[in-house]
Design a protein around this motif. Structure first.
Motif, PDB file in Angstrom:
ATOM      1  N   PRO A 150       0.833  -1.206   0.000  1.00 31.39           N
ATOM      2  CA  PRO A 150       0.000   0.000   0.000  1.00 31.39           C
ATOM      3  C   PRO A 150       0.863   1.250   0.000  1.00 31.39           C
ATOM      4  CG  PRO A 150       0.044  -0.985   2.171  1.00 31.39           C
ATOM      5  CD  PRO A 150       0.736  -1.958   1.260  1.00 31.39           C
ATOM      6  N   PRO A 151       0.297   2.377  -0.408  1.00 32.97           N
ATOM      7  CA  PRO A 151       1.061   3.633  -0.356  1.00 32.97           C
ATOM      8  C   PRO A 151       1.518   3.929   1.071  1.00 32.97           C
ATOM      9  CG  PRO A 151      -0.996   3.911  -1.572  1.00 32.97           C
ATOM     10  CD  PRO A 151      -1.063   2.564  -0.926  1.00 32.97           C
ATOM     11  N   PRO A 152       2.645   4.603   1.226  1.00 34.37           N
ATOM     12  CA  PRO A 152       3.150   4.884   2.570  1.00 34.37           C
ATOM     13  C   PRO A 152       2.150   5.590   3.473  1.00 34.37           C
ATOM     14  CG  PRO A 152       4.853   5.318   0.948  1.00 34.37           C
ATOM     15  CD  PRO A 152       3.603   5.024   0.182  1.00 34.37           C
ATOM     16  N   TRP A 153       1.335   6.493   2.913  1.00 33.43           N
ATOM     17  CA  TRP A 153       0.399   7.222   3.770  1.00 33.43           C
ATOM     18  C   TRP A 153      -0.652   6.281   4.362  1.00 33.43           C
ATOM     19  CZ3 TRP A 153      -4.851   7.455   3.179  1.00 33.43           C
ATOM     20  CH2 TRP A 153      -5.384   7.112   1.933  1.00 33.43           C
ATOM     21  N   MET A 154      -1.054   5.275   3.602  1.00 32.10           N
ATOM     22  CA  MET A 154      -2.025   4.316   4.130  1.00 32.10           C
ATOM     23  C   MET A 154      -1.390   3.478   5.242  1.00 32.10           C
ATOM     24  SD  MET A 154      -4.203   2.938   0.840  1.00 32.10           S
ATOM     25  CE  MET A 154      -5.612   2.412   1.814  1.00 32.10           C
ATOM     26  N   GLN A 155      -0.115   3.148   5.099  1.00 26.67           N
ATOM     27  CA  GLN A 155       0.575   2.404   6.141  1.00 26.67           C
ATOM     28  C   GLN A 155       0.696   3.245   7.412  1.00 26.67           C
ATOM     29  OE1 GLN A 155       4.035   0.062   4.938  1.00 26.67           O
ATOM     30  NE2 GLN A 155       3.617   0.562   2.807  1.00 26.67           N
ATOM     31  N   ARG A 156       0.988   4.534   7.261  1.00 26.90           N
ATOM     32  CA  ARG A 156       1.184   5.396   8.429  1.00 26.90           C
ATOM     33  C   ARG A 156      -0.090   5.551   9.251  1.00 26.90           C
ATOM     34  NH1 ARG A 156       4.244   8.505   4.739  1.00 26.90           N
ATOM     35  NH2 ARG A 156       2.469   9.920   4.437  1.00 26.90           N
ATOM     36  N   VAL A 157      -1.243   5.643   8.582  1.00 22.21           N
ATOM     37  CA  VAL A 157      -2.493   5.916   9.298  1.00 22.21           C
ATOM     38  C   VAL A 157      -3.279   4.643   9.610  1.00 22.21           C
ATOM     39  CG1 VAL A 157      -2.658   8.224   8.328  1.00 22.21           C
ATOM     40  CG2 VAL A 157      -3.818   6.333   7.163  1.00 22.21           C
ATOM     41  N   GLY A 158      -2.658   3.487   9.394  1.00 22.36           N
ATOM     42  CA  GLY A 158      -3.291   2.245   9.783  1.00 22.36           C
ATOM     43  C   GLY A 158      -4.360   1.747   8.842  1.00 22.36           C
ATOM     44  N   LEU A 159      -4.270   2.093   7.557  1.00 25.48           N
ATOM     45  CA  LEU A 159      -5.278   1.674   6.586  1.00 25.48           C
ATOM     46  C   LEU A 159      -4.765   0.586   5.648  1.00 25.48           C
ATOM     47  CD1 LEU A 159      -7.004   5.044   5.598  1.00 25.48           C
ATOM     48  CD2 LEU A 159      -7.888   3.212   7.067  1.00 25.48           C
ATOM     49  N   GLU A 160      -3.703  -0.081   6.031  1.00 24.51           N
ATOM     50  CA  GLU A 160      -3.210  -1.175   5.189  1.00 24.51           C
ATOM     51  C   GLU A 160      -4.269  -2.268   5.021  1.00 24.51           C
ATOM     52  OE1 GLU A 160       0.585  -4.237   4.824  1.00 24.51           O
ATOM     53  OE2 GLU A 160       0.427  -2.846   6.499  1.00 24.51           O
TER      54      GLU A 160
END
Length: 268
Positions: A206-216
């Motif tokens: 997943p895109p890094p921003w999705m990983q950061r906000v817990g949306l993986e």
């Protein structure tokens, strides 16, 4: 980050650790020729323990349990003030460990997944780490272990000269396999989940921003909705509810004692 910092997350003991500390524990075990069991747990992995107390006891016997998912990191921070700034994601931790093993000249053994995945994974790892020594590979049999087969698997791994086993059988099969095989091997074992598929190029990160906000989880649900919808649609709300109850003191989430008996059967 100090090691040995286990914290109670819904009854599962998770280490408040980071990539550097977890990597060092694996490398030290390999150098000392001693067993070590590591897994990286996201919400689904934690919930496998919450819903199965015998499995919870197995997880609590692991030497290292890293917060693979952001919600598990959040739980460590919310419940225990761990102050973690990042999760310890299994596929990324795998790369940290393999980089050190390549530098140290320590061979690794790949166990699990399919022959097709391993055929793509090996050259990908060799491109990333030209000095990496792959001592052996063994795909999953996708069945239960047969009498005496566990000892045969352990013999093959030891004979290969490997100093680390990466186990890619999927959760929770890989954790049960790692728990069951640890007494038979004098080396660390890492249950790495989807790392084989990611690094073989079969799954997109997943895109890094999705990983950061817990949306993986949402990304993976979009890629494999039929296989994963129950995992995320049902287990995620249960996880959040139980975490809130633990925080408010409405549920004690008593961790079971670490398991000591080997399972009668397990997947290989």
């Amino acid at each position: 980050m100090t090691t040995g910092s286990k914290r109670n997350v819904l009854g599962v003991l998770v280490d408040a650790t980071d990539y550097a500390a977890a990597t060092e524990q694996v490398v030290a075990a390999a150098q000392d020729r001693r067993p070590l069991a590591l897994t990286a747990l996201a919400v689904h992995g934690v919930m496998t323990g919450v819903l199965d107390r015998a499995h919870n006891a197995r997880l609590n016997s692991f030497d290292v349990v890293t917060p693979d998912g952001q919600p598990v990191r959040w739980a460590l921070n919310l419940l225990h003030g761990a102050g973690l700034t990042d999760r310890v994601y299994g596929p990324t931790l795998t790369l940290h460990v393999l980089s050190r093993f390549a530098d140290e000249g320590l061979p690794v053994y790949l166990y699990g997944s399919t022959e097709e995945t391993l055929a793509r994974l090996i050259p990908a790892l060799e491109r990333m780490f030209p000095a990496l020594k792959i001592a052996g590979v063994e795909p999953s049999k996708f069945r239960a272990v047969q009498p005496g087969e566990d000892a045969e698997i352990a013999d093959r791994i030891r004979a290969s000269g490997a100093r680390l086993v990466l186990v890619g059988l999927g959760c929770p099969r890989q954790e049960v396999f790692t728990y069951a095989m640890r007494p038979l091997l004098d080396m660390p074992m890492m249950a790495v989940g989807a790392a084989f598929d990611y690094h073989a190029g079969l799954l997109r990160q997943p895109p890094p921003w999705m990983q950061r906000v817990g949306l993986e989880w949402l990304w993976r649900l979009g890629l494999e909705p039929k296989r994963l919808w129950r995992r995320y649609v049902i287990l995620n709300p249960v996880y959040l509810t139980r975490m809130t109850a633990q925080k408010l003191g409405l549920w004690k989430a008593q961790p079971p004692a670490p398991a000591t008996e080997r399972p009668a059967t397990f997947a290989v």
